[in-house]
Design an enzyme around this catalytic site. Structure first.
Site, short mmCIF file in Angstrom:
data_model
loop_
_atom_site.label_atom_id
_atom_site.label_comp_id
_atom_site.label_asym_id
_atom_site.label_seq_id
_atom_site.Cartn_x
_atom_site.Cartn_y
_atom_site.Cartn_z
N TYR A 1 0.83 -1.20 0.00
CA TYR A 1 0.00 0.00 0.00
C TYR A 1 0.87 1.26 0.00
CZ TYR A 1 -2.85 3.81 1.80
OH TYR A 1 -3.46 5.03 1.97
N GLY B 1 -5.43 5.71 0.16
CA GLY B 1 -6.79 5.81 0.66
C GLY B 1 -7.78 5.09 -0.23
N HIS C 1 -1.23 16.85 0.27
CA HIS C 1 -1.72 16.90 1.65
C HIS C 1 -1.16 18.08 2.43
CE1 HIS C 1 -3.19 12.93 0.65
NE2 HIS C 1 -3.84 12.88 1.80
N ASN D 1 2.13 9.93 7.82
CA ASN D 1 1.06 9.03 8.25
C ASN D 1 1.30 8.56 9.67
OD1 ASN D 1 -0.14 5.76 7.17
ND2 ASN D 1 -1.25 7.44 8.08
N ARG E 1 -10.84 22.94 51.92
CA ARG E 1 -10.68 21.69 52.67
C ARG E 1 -10.49 20.47 51.76
NH1 ARG E 1 -15.40 19.29 55.42
NH2 ARG E 1 -16.30 21.36 55.10
#
Length: 536
Positions: free
Chosen positions: A62, A69, A92, A204, A309
């Site tokens: 891939y 994608g 990108h 990525n 407190r």
């Protein structure tokens, strides 16, 4: 790009396994030099060679021999390796909005370098060395804040880093962006070509949210300590009982680690105070006054409000939440978060380590915890401002004539407004919106979570600033300086080095911002440590 140069002899080595939040802060904030270990470089070279052999043998991988994608079904000839990787980076590099600050961009860069140093991304040693060179020379990519969905990692964010590696895009100079090519030419640095998978490996992963988150959580832990420090000064000034912080009430009765540590810190901060007294001493004083004046008109109370407190219970829970986030981020800093991953002798791993859900949850938890820290601070300040709650202090800590002077009335408003603003910052980790042709059909929005936490952290510096100023004013009005603990005196003097006593109404915005800046830089924690006081 920056002209800042580290003067330290310290160096941090990236080995993919041992980078911690504090290391990221030292690199990002203090420009500590760094290197990639020889072992990592040797491993990267061997891994790279084996990976290239697999690809050249015709294996389908891939993003190496396919599109990305939703376009994974499209085959790409291996001869176009450089074009494929370069196009990915360019397409990108689409982030928008304001740029991350230089220290934030450096933290993101450091996080990405260590993820690749893990050794499973099959990038060449030259890529690792180039990222380390950028850190050491102060060549800082200009990274827009908006565009990451948090799966497949912080694609847009990291593309703006990768773009500078190929000589494109922009880097920072004096806080403004300038063309990368111009800076590289000045430095005599040749851009790198992206080979098989390297563009994908650079962009990525979760290093955007992890780098920013590391700074936020590290600074949040400092802010937590500073909340304890000002709380202790308040306890002294209002002559509160030390009973709620006794060790057995926490270690034996309700042993949450954060609660135990917060109570211990308060005991340490109050150790030599002559104002914060034991419950038995308060009880004796209470009894002596009960027979005379109406006890409700004195400053002697056996138990005071929750904001005075239950500090260990509130801040202890904040501490535990931040420690959880710290653990998650430390794991993520030392993880390989891209896809696919290569393990020599094994099948190529096509998985989803780029998904930022663990970090997104951790940063949303951080936002929630910091919101409550701010609420506690504002409620503590309110007890000083409200004459019905302040155990004898004048309304709004007015030093002169009330009515003619308003004191801290106006200063309370920004703290109250920021509490309301913090409460509008909801979780981002559940805001998944499908994208990329529904290939990315569930995403983490982790970088938004980290940015949200950063926003609340910043707001809190101003909320705490108001409390520090108010607590110092209360010391002046009560004349109790001499009875303060060592920590209390150091804290009071630090405030007074930044802003004088409010003896008449004046313009207050600047001094609130000045003290907020000191809180942001952790100066009150440094002050207490310089006084020889160590906190958990």
């Amino acid at each position: 790009m920056t002209t800042t140069v580290s003067t330290t002899t310290e160096s941090i080595a990236f080995d993919g396994e041992n980078l911690a939040i504090e290391d990221v802060r030292r690199i990002a904030e203090h420009y500590v030099p760094c290197s990639v270990t020889p072992e990592v470089l040797t491993k990267a070279a061997a891994s790279r060679q084996q990976f290239e052999d697999i690809v050249r043998d015709g294996a389908a991988v891939y993003g190496v021999t396919t599109g990305y994608g939703e376009m994974i079904y499209m085959q790409v000839d291996p001869s176009k390796e450089v074009e494929l990787q370069t196009n990915l980076i360019r397409s990108h590099s689409a982030g928008v909005g304001p740029l991350f600050a230089e220290d934030e961009a450096r933290a993101i860069l450091a996080a990405r370098l260590n993820a690749l140093s893990r050794g499973y991304s099959a990038v060449r040693p030259e890529i690792l060395e180039r990222l380390a060179l950028y850190l050491n020379l102060g060549i800082t990519p200009a990274i827009p804040e908006i565009g990451s969905l948090g799966a497949s990692g912080d694609l847009a964010t990291l593309s703006h880093i990768a773009c500078t590696v190929i000589g494109e895009g922009y880097v920072l100079r004096d806080g403004k962006r300038v063309p990368t090519g111009e800076v590289l030419r000045e430095r005599g640095i040749e851009p790198l070509e992206m080979r098989f998978k390297e563009g994908l490996a650079l962009i990525n992963g979760t290093s955007g949210m992890t780098g920013l988150g590391s700074l936020v959580v590290g600074r949040a832990l400092d802010q937590l300590h500073q909340s304890e420090i000002v709380s202790a000064l308040l306890l002294e000034t209002l002559r509160c009982s030390t009973s709620p912080f006794l060790a057995e009430g926490h270690e034996l009765a309700r042993p949450h680690r954060g609660q135990i540590d917060s109570a211990a810190n308060l005991r340490t901060l109050l150790a030599d105070s002559r104002l914060a007294v034991s419950h038995s001493d308060l009880r004796a004083e209470y009894q002596s006054k009960k027979s005379g004046d109406d006890v409700t008109r004195t400053d002697v109370y056996l138990q005071k409000a929750y904001s005075l407190r239950a500090i260990p219970q509130v801040l202890g829970a904040v501490r535990d939440t931040l420690r959880h986030a710290e653990g998650t981020l430390n794991t993520e800093l030392n993880s390989a978060t891209d896809n696919p991953l290569f393990f020599p002798g094994k099948e190529v791993f096509h998985g989803g380590n780029y998904h930022g859900q663990p970090v997104a949850f951790a940063m949303d938890f951080t936002t929630i915890a910091l919101t409550q820290l701010g609420v506690l601070s504002e409620r503590q300040s309110n007890r000083l401002f409200n004459r019905h709650l302040s155990y004898g202090l004048p309304e709004f800590l007015v030093a002169g004539e009330p009515g003619l002077n308003s004191g801290f009335a106006g200063a309370q408003y920004p703290a109250t407004a920021l509490i309301a603003e913090n409460r509008t910052v909801g979780p981002a980790s559940t805001q998944s919106v499908p994208s990329n042709g529904d290939n990315q059909d569930i995403v983490s929005m982790g970088l938004i979570s980290a940015r949200n936490a950063r926003r609340v952290l910043s707001n809190n510096t101003k909320i705490l600033a108001v409390e520090y100023l108010a607590a110092a004013q209360a010391v002046d009005l009560t004349g109790r300086y001499e009875g303060l603990s060592t920590a209390g005196k150091a804290t009071y003097e630090k405030v007074r080095s930044l802003a004088p006593t409010l003896d008449h109404d004046r313009y207050m915005s600047d001094e609130i911002e000045t003290v907020a800046g000191a809180v942001a830089r952790g100066e009150f924690l440094t002050t207490v440590r310089s006084a020889g006081i160590q906190l958990r």
